[in-house]
Every structure is written in structure tokens, then in C-alpha cells.
Design an enzyme around this catalytic site. Structure first.
Site, PDB file in Angstrom:
ATOM      1  N   ARG A   1      20.795 -38.199  17.814  1.00  0.00           N
ATOM      2  CA  ARG A   1      21.006 -37.032  16.961  1.00  0.00           C
ATOM      3  C   ARG A   1      21.453 -35.884  17.871  1.00  0.00           C
ATOM      4  NH1 ARG A   1      18.272 -34.558  19.706  1.00  0.00           N
ATOM      5  NH2 ARG A   1      18.287 -32.871  18.219  1.00  0.00           N
TER       6      ARG A   1
ATOM      7  N   GLN B   1      11.800 -32.071  16.091  1.00  0.00           N
ATOM      8  CA  GLN B   1      12.642 -32.295  17.286  1.00  0.00           C
ATOM      9  C   GLN B   1      12.230 -31.379  18.437  1.00  0.00           C
ATOM     10  OE1 GLN B   1      13.804 -31.952  14.194  1.00  0.00           O
ATOM     11  NE2 GLN B   1      15.773 -32.960  13.871  1.00  0.00           N
TER      12      GLN B   1
ATOM     13  N   ASP C   1      25.386 -27.250  14.970  1.00  0.00           N
ATOM     14  CA  ASP C   1      26.026 -28.493  14.523  1.00  0.00           C
ATOM     15  C   ASP C   1      27.455 -28.256  14.078  1.00  0.00           C
ATOM     16  OD1 ASP C   1      22.985 -28.701  14.033  1.00  0.00           O
ATOM     17  OD2 ASP C   1      23.766 -30.731  14.291  1.00  0.00           O
TER      18      ASP C   1
ATOM     19  N   LYS D   1      20.019 -26.387  12.695  1.00  0.00           N
ATOM     20  CA  LYS D   1      18.804 -26.935  12.079  1.00  0.00           C
ATOM     21  C   LYS D   1      18.111 -25.915  11.187  1.00  0.00           C
ATOM     22  CE  LYS D   1      17.660 -30.277  12.360  1.00  0.00           C
ATOM     23  NZ  LYS D   1      18.005 -31.291  11.353  1.00  0.00           N
TER      24      LYS D   1
HETATM   25  O1  MRU Z   1      19.235 -33.144  12.808  1.00  0.00           O
HETATM   26  P1  MRU Z   1      19.535 -33.072  14.279  1.00  0.00           P
HETATM   27  O2  MRU Z   1      18.347 -33.380  15.125  1.00  0.00           O
HETATM   28  O3  MRU Z   1      20.745 -33.901  14.637  1.00  0.00           O
HETATM   29  O4  MRU Z   1      19.908 -31.560  14.502  1.00  0.00           O
HETATM   30  C1  MRU Z   1      20.271 -31.117  15.784  1.00  0.00           C
HETATM   31  C2  MRU Z   1      20.442 -29.660  15.869  1.00  0.00           C
HETATM   32  O5  MRU Z   1      20.346 -28.934  14.910  1.00  0.00           O
HETATM   33  C3  MRU Z   1      20.848 -29.131  17.198  1.00  0.00           C
HETATM   34  O6  MRU Z   1      20.322 -27.865  17.399  1.00  0.00           O
HETATM   35  C4  MRU Z   1      22.389 -29.081  17.232  1.00  0.00           C
HETATM   36  O7  MRU Z   1      22.942 -30.331  16.933  1.00  0.00           O
HETATM   37  C5  MRU Z   1      22.895 -28.670  18.516  1.00  0.00           C
HETATM   38  S1  MRU Z   1      22.813 -29.985  19.635  1.00  0.00           S
HETATM   39  C6  MRU Z   1      23.338 -29.565  21.147  1.00  0.00           C
END
Ligand code: MRU
Length: 358
Positions: free
Chosen positions: A53, A201, A242, A253
């Protein structure tokens, strides 16, 4: 970066066995398990089930997923179909589409017997580029931490949300890279780690990786950031993203937006760290960002170690209660102090982004 003192990356290709190796992040922090992805379907499942992820790592996994598809069947129609399935595996992180499009462009017109080599080389290039970009994000963000340290002459407290660390990329991380660079330079840093419900996370991944690198950190409940900022215990926030759209608005997130509001109210600088592969140049309205809604079981159930050190999943809600699980929110650019990229730091605006990238 390191796990138990051993250098690791989050994804690599094993030539001998013709498989892609990943760290299964659903098992962390309690178990370090390396998993083999043998087919494109395995790559799609790994992204969807969040064994991998984080936007850059999702992109890299999709790129390798294309190579796995070629190992199965090097007919271009099959590869094209898989590319569509990969893009659908998670909707918000733009790196996914970016990586698949880049792979398709590279593969178009290549002889069937050359396809695999070209795909593996390009997937590797995507990974190497990400490592370099994340390292540069760190060097650019380091300047901000250095400035705060010079003024404060004491430990710099940084708040981060979710995991935008090396586990979300190939190495270094985005939000964590300036922290790792500051630590290497001898600057005292301490990280407030948002637990990041529902999947934790922050607690499970960010705190784990910071511990492995010897960086002092404290896990806090997601709602604690506000009072810490009021008390002057946060010098800056750095989060990942993202998808950052052409206007500088930032999808990240769920919960990021509320941290940005609290930061604004308390004059705490709020930075977003990202490689250029996370910029969605085609979207100009934050309402058009697709927001992933995930299974409500991620909210109603929680996983942890029982008294016998076995991982157990338990229900924490009333059996009859409904839950809603939006995975991302959008922070409007006006709440973002700056975007830390591989090319430098810019204002979160279309002008700021264009100046750096076009
Ligand atoms: O749902 P996830 O764990 O994939 O979400 C990840 C995030 O929101 C991170 O902060 C984002 O991808 C930046 S990663 C360098």
C-alpha cells in the site's frame, strides 16, 4: 532502510524464480513475511488487500504486475486487459494509473520475444526513480527541519498521519525522508505518529519503521493532534499524498484534512511530501478525485496479538451496528504550507506546481 539491521526494499524481482517479492504489510508489525507474487492476479490482489500500500509502492507493484502478465501470456490483448484490471484495483492513488500507462507506452510495438525484458527493465526503472525522488524529497525537506532546529535549538517535534514512510514507497518514504535525513545529520527529532484508524498504518507501520531506524516516536490517537498543537508540542506536520491535483489540493488518508485545519488554527506549518508521479495534472477540481470506500469490517474489527502471541481479529462494535469506511479525504491547497517534491518546495497551487515542473 532497515529491518532488524538488514537493508530492505519493499519490492524486488527474483530472476531465478521469476516471481515478484514483497513484504506482506498486512502481517506487520508482528511478523515479517516475504511473499511471492507469481501472476498478475497476485499483484492485483496484493494491491487490493493492502499487502502492499502507499501510492508509490502501489504504482511499482502494478508495473511488476504487467511483467507478471507477460510471463503468463505475452499476447498484447491479454496485457491490455490486465492493465485495466490493475488500474481498477484501488481508485485514489494516481501512481497506479501513472505506472500502468508508462508501462503500456513502453511496451507498445515491442516484439513479443522482447516484451518481458522491456517490462522488467521499465518496472525496475520506476523503482529506481522512486528511490532517487524520495531521497531528494528528503534533502529538500531537511532544509525546513534545519531551520526550525536552528531557531528552536531543541528537539523538533513532527506530526505525521498514516504511513508515508519507506514501506509506502520503495525506500526512504516521502513524509519520512526529511526525518531520516535530519536524524542522519544529528538533528534531534521526535515524531508524533497518528495511529490512523481504521487500519492503523501509523501505529503498525510508521512507528515500526521509525523504531527500526532508531528515531524517537510516540503513537497518538488520531484525535490527539489538535491539543498537542494548542500546547505548542508540534513544530510541523508532514504527510504524504495519494493524489495531488493540478490545483495543489491534496488527497490523503482519511483524517489528514482535520489535521490540516488544526494546524492552520495553531499556526503550525503543514507540509505535504510527494514525488511527481503522484501529481494528477488532468484533474482541476477536488470534487472529481475518486475516494475509495472500503469494507466496513476494517472499522468494526481490529487485529492484534493475544496473550499467547497469536494474531487475532476481534469485533469491537455492536453486531447490529452499521459502519462507513471512506479511506481518503481531500485537504484544500489553502491549508497546505508547501509541497515538498524531488525538484524542490513549492506553493500548493497550480502556479507553484507549474513553476517547478513545466
Ligand atoms: O491506504 P493506504 O495505506 O495505501 O494509504 C496510504 C497513504 O495515505 C499515504 O499517506 C500516501 O499513499 C502517501 S505514501 C508515500
Amino acid at each position: 532502510m532497515h529491518i532488524n539491521g538488514k537493508e530492505f526494499r519493499t519490492i524486488w524481482f527474483d530472476k531465478k524464480d521469476q516471481v515478484v517479492k514483497i513484504i506482506d504489510q498486512t502481517k506487520l508489525p508482528h511478523k515479517l513475511e516475504i511473499k511471492n507474487l507469481k501472476t498478475a492476479k497476485d499483484a492485483i490482489n496484493a494491491i487490493n488487500a493492502m499487502e502492499v500500500r502507499g501510492a508509490p509502492l502501489i504504482g511499482a507493484t502494478a508495473a511488476y504486475g504487467m511483467a507478471l502478465a507477460i510471463i503468463e501470456n505475452n499476447d498484447f490483448a491479454f496485457i491490455k486487459k490486465i492493465s485495466g484490471d490493475l488500474i481498477k484495483s484501488r481508485p485514489t492513488a494516481i501512481n497506479l494509473k501513472w505506472a500502468v500507462d508508462r508501462m503500456l507506452k513502453k511496451l507498445l510495438g515491442v516484439n513479443n520475444n522482447e516484451l518481458l525484458k522491456v517490462a522488467l527493465d521499465e518496472a525496475k526503472a520506476i523503482c529506481e526513480e522512486d528511490v532517487k525522488f524520495c531521497e531528494n524529497i528528503g534533502l529538500n525537506g531537511l532544509k525546513i527541519i534545519e531551520e526550525i532546529y536552528k531557531k528552536k535549538k531543541d528537539k523538533v517535534n513532527i506530526l505525521t498521519h498514516c504511513n508515508a514512510g519507506w514501506l509506502a514507497t520503495i525506500d526512504w518514504g516521502t513524509a519520512t525522508s526529511p526525518i531520516y535525513h535530519a536524524h542522519k545529520k544529528g538533528i534531534k527529532v521526535h515524531v508524533w505518529v497518528d495511529e490512523t484508524r481504521p487500519r492503523n498504518q501509523g501505529a503498525n507501520l510508521t512507528s515500526y519503521e521509525l523504531n527500526e531506524e532508531g528515531i524517537p516516536n510516540t503513537i497518538i490517537a488520531d484525535n490527539t493532534g489538535g491539543i498537542l498543537m494548542q500546547r505548542g508540542e508540534v513544530d510541523m506536520c508532514i504527510v504524504g499524498t495519494d493524489r495531488t491535483i493540478a490545483t495543489g489540493d491534496v488527497a490523503n488518508k482519511i483524517g489528514t484534512y482535520l489535521k490540516a485545519l488544526a494546524a492552520k488554527d495553531n499556526n503550525v506549518p503543514f507540509y505535504v511530501a510527494l514525488p511527481s508521479s503522484t501529481i494528477d495534472w488532468e484533474t482541476n477540481n477536488l470534487k472529481n478525485i475518486p475516494i475509495e470506500e472500503r469494507n466496513s469490517e476494517e472499522l468494526s474489527h481490529i487485529k492484534g496479538l493475544d496473550e499467547n502471541n497469536n494474531v487475532k481479529k476481534v469485533l469491537i462494535y455492536p453486531k447490529k451496528s452499521k459502519a462507513m469506511n471512506l479511506a481518503f479525504d481531500v485537504t484544500p491547497a489553502k491549508y497546505v504550507t508547501g509541497l515538498i517534491t524531488e525538484k524542490g518546495i513549492c506553493e500548493a497551487s497550480s502556479e507553484g506546481l507549474k513553476k517547478l515542473f513545466k
